[in-house]
Design a protein around this motif. Structure first.
Motif, PDB file in Angstrom:
ATOM      1  N   TYR A   1      16.867   3.383 -61.209  1.00 32.55           N
ATOM      2  CA  TYR A   1      16.059   3.749 -62.027  1.00 32.55           C
ATOM      3  C   TYR A   1      16.609   4.730 -63.016  1.00 32.55           C
ATOM      4  O   TYR A   1      17.777   5.158 -62.949  1.00 32.55           O
ATOM      5  CB  TYR A   1      15.157   4.408 -61.114  1.00 32.55           C
ATOM      6  CG  TYR A   1      15.328   5.721 -60.331  1.00 32.55           C
ATOM      7  CD1 TYR A   1      15.692   6.867 -60.913  1.00 32.55           C
ATOM      8  CD2 TYR A   1      15.593   5.702 -58.870  1.00 32.55           C
ATOM      9  CE1 TYR A   1      16.055   7.964 -59.968  1.00 32.55           C
ATOM     10  CE2 TYR A   1      15.858   6.705 -58.188  1.00 32.55           C
ATOM     11  CZ  TYR A   1      16.069   7.761 -58.883  1.00 32.55           C
ATOM     12  OH  TYR A   1      16.627   8.991 -58.055  1.00 32.55           O
ATOM     13  N   SER A   2      16.001   5.145 -63.977  1.00 31.63           N
ATOM     14  CA  SER A   2      16.355   6.218 -64.839  1.00 31.63           C
ATOM     15  C   SER A   2      15.267   7.247 -64.916  1.00 31.63           C
ATOM     16  O   SER A   2      14.275   6.871 -65.219  1.00 31.63           O
ATOM     17  CB  SER A   2      17.118   5.711 -66.172  1.00 31.63           C
ATOM     18  OG  SER A   2      17.780   4.756 -66.031  1.00 31.63           O
ATOM     19  N   CYS A   3      15.665   8.563 -64.891  1.00 35.93           N
ATOM     20  CA  CYS A   3      14.383   9.642 -64.728  1.00 35.93           C
ATOM     21  C   CYS A   3      14.938  10.562 -65.975  1.00 35.93           C
ATOM     22  O   CYS A   3      15.984  10.906 -65.990  1.00 35.93           O
ATOM     23  CB  CYS A   3      14.476  10.392 -63.719  1.00 35.93           C
ATOM     24  SG  CYS A   3      13.536  11.922 -63.591  1.00 35.93           S
TER      25      CYS A   3
ATOM     26  N   GLN B   1      21.753  -1.884 -62.853  1.00 34.96           N
ATOM     27  CA  GLN B   1      20.388  -2.435 -63.517  1.00 34.96           C
ATOM     28  C   GLN B   1      20.694  -3.314 -64.450  1.00 34.96           C
ATOM     29  O   GLN B   1      21.467  -2.781 -65.410  1.00 34.96           O
ATOM     30  CB  GLN B   1      19.301  -1.720 -63.343  1.00 34.96           C
ATOM     31  CG  GLN B   1      19.396  -0.457 -64.450  1.00 34.96           C
ATOM     32  CD  GLN B   1      19.909   0.693 -63.690  1.00 34.96           C
ATOM     33  OE1 GLN B   1      20.548   0.606 -62.898  1.00 34.96           O
ATOM     34  NE2 GLN B   1      19.401   1.763 -64.345  1.00 34.96           N
TER      35      GLN B   1
ATOM     36  N   VAL C   1       9.826   8.316 -64.679  1.00 41.04           N
ATOM     37  CA  VAL C   1      10.881   7.622 -64.114  1.00 41.04           C
ATOM     38  C   VAL C   1      10.516   6.216 -64.423  1.00 41.04           C
ATOM     39  O   VAL C   1       9.606   5.912 -64.419  1.00 41.04           O
ATOM     40  CB  VAL C   1      10.886   7.871 -62.471  1.00 41.04           C
ATOM     41  CG1 VAL C   1      11.930   6.706 -61.818  1.00 41.04           C
ATOM     42  CG2 VAL C   1      11.142   9.217 -62.166  1.00 41.04           C
ATOM     43  N   PHE C   2      11.658   5.426 -64.727  1.00 38.12           N
ATOM     44  CA  PHE C   2      11.596   3.952 -65.114  1.00 38.12           C
ATOM     45  C   PHE C   2      12.468   3.289 -64.119  1.00 38.12           C
ATOM     46  O   PHE C   2      13.639   3.576 -64.027  1.00 38.12           O
ATOM     47  CB  PHE C   2      11.998   3.914 -66.586  1.00 38.12           C
ATOM     48  CG  PHE C   2      11.045   4.611 -67.482  1.00 38.12           C
ATOM     49  CD1 PHE C   2       9.946   3.865 -68.036  1.00 38.12           C
ATOM     50  CD2 PHE C   2      11.209   5.825 -67.990  1.00 38.12           C
ATOM     51  CE1 PHE C   2       9.195   4.536 -68.821  1.00 38.12           C
ATOM     52  CE2 PHE C   2      10.441   6.719 -68.925  1.00 38.12           C
ATOM     53  CZ  PHE C   2       9.446   5.796 -69.471  1.00 38.12           C
ATOM     54  N   TYR C   3      12.026   2.152 -63.570  1.00 37.66           N
ATOM     55  CA  TYR C   3      12.539   1.234 -62.677  1.00 37.66           C
ATOM     56  C   TYR C   3      12.903   0.224 -63.461  1.00 37.66           C
ATOM     57  O   TYR C   3      12.642  -0.474 -64.104  1.00 37.66           O
ATOM     58  CB  TYR C   3      11.880   1.195 -61.408  1.00 37.66           C
ATOM     59  CG  TYR C   3      11.648   2.231 -60.366  1.00 37.66           C
ATOM     60  CD1 TYR C   3      12.580   2.464 -59.469  1.00 37.66           C
ATOM     61  CD2 TYR C   3      10.329   3.091 -60.504  1.00 37.66           C
ATOM     62  CE1 TYR C   3      12.364   3.543 -58.395  1.00 37.66           C
ATOM     63  CE2 TYR C   3      10.381   4.089 -59.797  1.00 37.66           C
ATOM     64  CZ  TYR C   3      11.145   4.415 -58.881  1.00 37.66           C
ATOM     65  OH  TYR C   3      11.239   5.416 -57.966  1.00 37.66           O
ATOM     66  N   ALA C   4      14.086  -0.366 -62.928  1.00 36.56           N
ATOM     67  CA  ALA C   4      14.686  -1.648 -63.369  1.00 36.56           C
ATOM     68  C   ALA C   4      14.089  -2.768 -62.854  1.00 36.56           C
ATOM     69  O   ALA C   4      13.544  -2.851 -61.695  1.00 36.56           O
ATOM     70  CB  ALA C   4      16.132  -1.565 -63.026  1.00 36.56           C
TER      71      ALA C   4
ATOM     72  N   SER D   1      16.524   0.116 -67.727  1.00 37.49           N
ATOM     73  CA  SER D   1      15.814   1.278 -67.410  1.00 37.49           C
ATOM     74  C   SER D   1      16.322   2.444 -68.299  1.00 37.49           C
ATOM     75  O   SER D   1      15.528   3.389 -68.618  1.00 37.49           O
ATOM     76  CB  SER D   1      15.859   1.479 -66.043  1.00 37.49           C
ATOM     77  OG  SER D   1      17.032   2.105 -65.602  1.00 37.49           O
TER      78      SER D   1
ATOM     79  N   LYS E   1      20.283   9.136 -63.263  1.00 38.77           N
ATOM     80  CA  LYS E   1      20.366   7.711 -62.878  1.00 38.77           C
ATOM     81  C   LYS E   1      20.650   7.631 -61.543  1.00 38.77           C
ATOM     82  O   LYS E   1      21.566   8.426 -61.063  1.00 38.77           O
ATOM     83  CB  LYS E   1      21.299   7.021 -63.682  1.00 38.77           C
ATOM     84  CG  LYS E   1      20.772   6.367 -64.757  1.00 38.77           C
ATOM     85  CD  LYS E   1      21.712   5.311 -65.608  1.00 38.77           C
ATOM     86  CE  LYS E   1      21.927   4.065 -64.619  1.00 38.77           C
ATOM     87  NZ  LYS E   1      20.709   3.428 -64.460  1.00 38.77           N
ATOM     88  N   ASN E   2      20.284   6.974 -60.606  1.00 40.61           N
ATOM     89  CA  ASN E   2      20.456   7.082 -59.178  1.00 40.61           C
ATOM     90  C   ASN E   2      21.657   6.094 -58.972  1.00 40.61           C
ATOM     91  O   ASN E   2      22.448   6.006 -57.695  1.00 40.61           O
ATOM     92  CB  ASN E   2      19.298   6.291 -58.201  1.00 40.61           C
ATOM     93  CG  ASN E   2      18.922   4.988 -58.392  1.00 40.61           C
ATOM     94  OD1 ASN E   2      19.045   4.583 -59.770  1.00 40.61           O
ATOM     95  ND2 ASN E   2      18.439   4.232 -57.485  1.00 40.61           N
TER      96      ASN E   2
ATOM     97  N   GLU F   1      10.893  -3.506 -63.439  1.00 40.84           N
ATOM     98  CA  GLU F   1       9.729  -3.234 -63.205  1.00 40.84           C
ATOM     99  C   GLU F   1       8.613  -3.571 -64.257  1.00 40.84           C
ATOM    100  O   GLU F   1       9.171  -3.353 -65.455  1.00 40.84           O
ATOM    101  CB  GLU F   1       9.317  -1.819 -62.791  1.00 40.84           C
ATOM    102  CG  GLU F   1       7.948  -1.336 -62.301  1.00 40.84           C
ATOM    103  CD  GLU F   1       8.082   0.054 -61.993  1.00 40.84           C
ATOM    104  OE1 GLU F   1       7.503   0.459 -61.090  1.00 40.84           O
ATOM    105  OE2 GLU F   1       8.430   0.801 -62.997  1.00 40.84           O
TER     106      GLU F   1
END
Length: 401
Positions: free
Chosen positions: A275-277, A401, A286-289, A327, A349-350, A291
């Motif tokens: 994800y990227s916040c 991602q 937050v946007f998830y790959a 993301s 990013k996580n 998704e």
């Protein structure tokens, strides 16, 4: 650190904001140390905006904080971790008295942001000032040299730590030294570090070396040897399996490729969702790959991405155009739509920013004329005028991602 055992710090560090605040508020007596621990915990969990809010509350409660070297050192570290390098430098410059923590905080902070020359220059100033560097200082210095390819300088600093200051290198120092060699293409020296250091190398260290082999021509044989070694040790990280499969495939060792894939299936290894916040100060998103986007601003984000996509098409960057829908691209687009025109866009990013996804903010910052700062699990990447302050010569973690 002294506050590692404090319960509210532990809650804050893992993002459990309500529990952390509740524990702190029921304390009959609060002091600057308890507040500092809470702020540090929120910074490490990625809640940078909330940490600033708490600091403003602390500033009202605690009198005389500006005269405390301890607090100012903590602020240097906090601002650096929140990618506000200007505030980091401002506080450091205002210090009349500096201790080893002051120097180390600014050196490590600049190193994380790709400011290698300044970090190394500050180290020279530190020694001239009479301050004795500690192990954390040397970690930051070797890390700095690693990311700008200063092999001789990094080796000299590593040796100086032992010879001049009598410090015993830790596993982290050896890992940084290995990374220094592998990023510069010195695969044999890097492998020798792992084989001779007085610590058992962690899987991530072997994976970093394996990644270096996969990115350099003529290193397939070495890569296969390392992959075989990892297979014997046992693999726990799915990204390592991906690297091993790639190495075996490049050597046309299809049976080994099948073995690795069976291993992944048997262990039920799944890729951590990326994800990227994007941090906008008063809020974050937050946007998830992968998704399906159900965001209320979906249409605006998609329209902006199409505009950027069209601009890249004109520049004939076909591969990079496709990456806008990851993301990072979604987070960048949202940041452009919601932030002030002159403000930097800050993204957390996580996972690691891979070499492909690295191109997204680099291209966008050149098109829109905005600074973009991305913090991944390893470091900060500061994009400005179509370039990045960091170099991605070696991939430490193969997942993205």
């Amino acid at each position: 650190m002294w506050f590692l055992g404090l319960p509210w710090y532990g809650y804050a560090r893992i993002g459990r904001k309500n529990e952390a605040l509740e524990l702190l508020h029921v304390m009959p007596l609060k002091n600057v140390h308890s507040w500092t621990a809470l702020i540090s915990g929120f910074v490490q969990s990625g809640h940078c905006t909330y940490s600033f809010k708490l600091f403003n509350e602390l500033r009202i409660i605690v009198l005389g904080y500006e005269s405390s070297l301890y607090i100012r050192n903590a602020l240097i570290d906090m601002y650096a971790k929140c990618s506000d390098v200007l505030s980091t430098e401002k506080i450091f410059s205002s210090l009349r008295i500096r201790d080893v923590v002051s120097w180390t905080s600014i050196i490590v902070g600049l190193a994380q942001h790709g400011r290698a020359n300044e970090a190394l220059s500050l180290y020279d100033d530190m020694t001239k000032d009479g301050s004795t560097p500690n192990k954390v200082t040397f970690t930051g210095l070797i890390y700095t040299c690693s990311h700008v390819g200063l092999v001789d300088k990094g080796r000299q600093i590593f040796e100086s730590m032992i010879a001049d200051y009598g410090l015993s290198p830790s596993l982290q120092h050896y890992t940084c030294l290995m990374d220094l060699y592998s990023r510069a293409g010195h695969i044999e020296e890097a492998e020798n570090v792992l084989n001779t250091m007085p610590f058992k190398p962690v899987e991530a260290a072997w994976a970093a070396l394996l990644s270096a082999c996969s990115s350099q021509a003529g290193k397939t044989e070495t890569g296969v040897r390392i992959a075989n070694h990892l297979l014997q040790l046992g693999v726990e990280d799915p990204s390592t399996c991906v690297l091993m499969s790639k190495i075996y495939a490049s050597a046309t060792m299809w049976e080994s490729v099948s073995t690795v894939r069976r291993l992944m299936t048997a262990m039920e290894l799944k890729k951590k969702p990326g994800y990227s916040c994007v941090d906008l100060g008063k809020e974050n998103e937050v946007f998830y790959a992968g998704e399906t986007m159900l965001h209320p601003m979906k249409n605006e984000i998609v329209d902006l991405l199409k505009e950027l996509d069209s601009e890249i098409r004109k520049r004939e960057e076909e591969k990079e155009r496709q990456l806008f829908w990851h993301s990072e691209g979604l987070a960048v687009a949202y940041g452009l739509l919601k932030s002030a025109r002159s403000a930097p866009i800050r993204i957390i990013k996580n996972l690691r920013v891979c070499s492909n996804c690295h191109t997204v903010p680099k291209l966008v910052c050149g098109i829109v004329g905005r600074e973009i700062v991305v913090r991944d699990v390893n470091r900060f990447h500061r994009f400005k005028d179509g370039a990045c302050s960091s170099s991605l010569l070696v991939i430490i973690n193969a997942t993205s991602q």
